[in-house]
Design a protein around this motif. Structure first.
Motif, PDB file in Angstrom:
ATOM      1  N   ASP A  45       0.763  -1.484  -0.278  1.00 44.76           N
ATOM      2  CA  ASP A  45      -0.094  -0.293  -0.234  1.00 44.76           C
ATOM      3  C   ASP A  45       0.876   1.587   0.436  1.00 44.76           C
ATOM      4  O   ASP A  45       0.656   3.099  -1.076  1.00 44.76           O
ATOM      5  N   ILE A  46       1.560   0.957   0.922  1.00 45.80           N
ATOM      6  CA  ILE A  46       2.813   2.282   0.694  1.00 45.80           C
ATOM      7  C   ILE A  46       3.385   2.736  -0.539  1.00 45.80           C
ATOM      8  O   ILE A  46       3.386   3.741  -1.155  1.00 45.80           O
ATOM      9  N   THR A  47       3.840   1.894  -1.594  1.00 43.19           N
ATOM     10  CA  THR A  47       4.408   1.768  -2.578  1.00 43.19           C
ATOM     11  C   THR A  47       3.013   2.668  -3.494  1.00 43.19           C
ATOM     12  O   THR A  47       3.994   3.258  -4.469  1.00 43.19           O
ATOM     13  N   GLU A  48       2.104   1.401  -3.781  1.00 41.84           N
ATOM     14  CA  GLU A  48       0.579   2.059  -4.517  1.00 41.84           C
ATOM     15  C   GLU A  48       0.962   3.843  -4.178  1.00 41.84           C
ATOM     16  O   GLU A  48       0.882   4.877  -4.806  1.00 41.84           O
ATOM     17  N   GLN A  49       0.774   4.163  -3.302  1.00 43.34           N
ATOM     18  CA  GLN A  49       0.360   5.837  -2.474  1.00 43.34           C
ATOM     19  C   GLN A  49       1.850   6.342  -3.135  1.00 43.34           C
ATOM     20  O   GLN A  49       1.108   7.418  -2.491  1.00 43.34           O
ATOM     21  N   GLN A  50       2.963   5.969  -2.390  1.00 43.43           N
ATOM     22  CA  GLN A  50       4.201   6.983  -3.641  1.00 43.43           C
ATOM     23  C   GLN A  50       3.878   6.983  -4.937  1.00 43.43           C
ATOM     24  O   GLN A  50       4.363   8.576  -5.519  1.00 43.43           O
ATOM     25  N   ASP A  51       3.821   5.953  -5.709  1.00 45.30           N
ATOM     26  CA  ASP A  51       3.192   5.628  -6.881  1.00 45.30           C
ATOM     27  C   ASP A  51       2.118   7.262  -7.000  1.00 45.30           C
ATOM     28  O   ASP A  51       2.039   8.132  -8.152  1.00 45.30           O
TER      29      ASP A  51
ATOM     30  N   ALA B 138       1.310   9.420  -5.838  1.00 41.08           N
ATOM     31  CA  ALA B 138       1.747  11.008  -5.216  1.00 41.08           C
ATOM     32  C   ALA B 138       2.660  11.900  -6.319  1.00 41.08           C
ATOM     33  O   ALA B 138       2.490  12.505  -6.440  1.00 41.08           O
ATOM     34  N   GLN B 139       3.335  10.337  -6.951  1.00 43.05           N
ATOM     35  CA  GLN B 139       4.625  10.914  -8.308  1.00 43.05           C
ATOM     36  C   GLN B 139       3.526  11.261  -8.809  1.00 43.05           C
ATOM     37  O   GLN B 139       3.447  12.202  -9.527  1.00 43.05           O
ATOM     38  N   GLU B 140       2.431  10.664 -10.019  1.00 44.26           N
ATOM     39  CA  GLU B 140       1.817  11.144 -10.118  1.00 44.26           C
ATOM     40  C   GLU B 140       0.975  12.043 -10.391  1.00 44.26           C
ATOM     41  O   GLU B 140       0.620  13.067 -11.233  1.00 44.26           O
TER      42      GLU B 140
ATOM     43  N   ASN C 287       1.983  14.730  -8.775  1.00 43.18           N
ATOM     44  CA  ASN C 287       3.390  15.886  -9.069  1.00 43.18           C
ATOM     45  C   ASN C 287       3.013  15.506 -10.166  1.00 43.18           C
ATOM     46  O   ASN C 287       3.812  16.965 -10.710  1.00 43.18           O
TER      47      ASN C 287
END
Length: 232
Positions: free
Chosen positions: A145-151, A153-155, A157
């Motif tokens: 879940d943390i990895t998905e949320q980081q992706d 967030a990058q999108e 940005n």
């Protein structure tokens, strides 16, 4: 010899009291390492004091032997014999002290190791208790879940940093800019009145300064013609 007997009597009394204490300790499961180490230290102190006493007695016997060496040979020999016996006792005490010191150090090391192992076991139990509420599957899901949320967030940005409005082709803009520059050059050529005509007759030779001026003017005319050819 009375002093020595008193010392031995004291040691025997202490040994009897220690035996009674040891029986008391045995009745409750044996002495603790701290108690045993304390008892060994007391024994070391007692033997050290006895060493000091024997050393003083040896010095006294030497003085007696020297004093009676020429006057009373028998008394001098008796003093030397007593000195020898005292030295033997001193040697025995040295060996006993070495044994007791070795035993005490071994007991101290064993006690230290026991305490270390006890604390390590206590820490292991605490760590196990902490990990009881942790599920590896839940941890993997959480990390995913943390990895998905980081992706995500990058999108976000990338979307925020993308410019708004219409987008233009940079090559087209550069071509239009080149056309504008060409038009400006032609306008400049028109305002300059065109290219000057080149005289067909031969220029008469004059002074060196005049010839240099004429040559410079001809070079300028050549430059102008070259610019005109580029413009057309």
């Amino acid at each position: 010899m009375s002093k020595i007997s008193k010392l031995f009597k004291g040691s025997s009394s202490s040994s009897s009291s220690s035996s009674s204490k040891s029986k008391h300790h045995k009745s409750r499961g044996g002495p603790s390492p701290q108690e045993a180490i304390h008892r060994l230290r007391e024994t070391e102190e007692m033997l050290t004091k006895k060493q000091e006493y024997l050393e003083k007695r040896i010095e006294q016997e030497i003085v007696i032997a020297k004093k009676n060496g020429t006057k009373n040979k028998r008394a001098a020999l008796q003093a030397l014999k007593r000195k020898k016996r005292l030295e033997q006792q001193l040697t025995q005490i040295d060996g006993t002290l070495s044994t007791i010191e070795f035993q005490r150090e071994a007991l101290e090391n064993s006690h230290t190791n026991t305490e270390v192992l006890k604390n390590m076991g206590f820490a292991a139990k605490a760590m196990k208790k902490v990990h009881e509420n942790m599920d590896l599957d839940k941890i993997d899901d959480l990390m995913q879940d943390i990895t998905e949320q980081q992706d995500v967030a990058q999108e976000i940005n990338d979307a925020i940093s993308r410019p708004f409005g219409e987008t233009f082709d940079e090559d087209e803009l550069l071509a239009e800019l080149a056309e504008l520059e060409q038009e400006e050059l032609e306008e400049n050529m028109k305002t300059m009145g065109g290219l000057p005509s080149v005289p067909s007759s031969k220029v008469p030779s004059g002074r060196p300064s005049q010839r240099a001026t004429t040559k410079k003017r001809v070079e300028e005319d050549d430059d102008m013609r070259m610019l005109a050819s580029w413009a057309t």
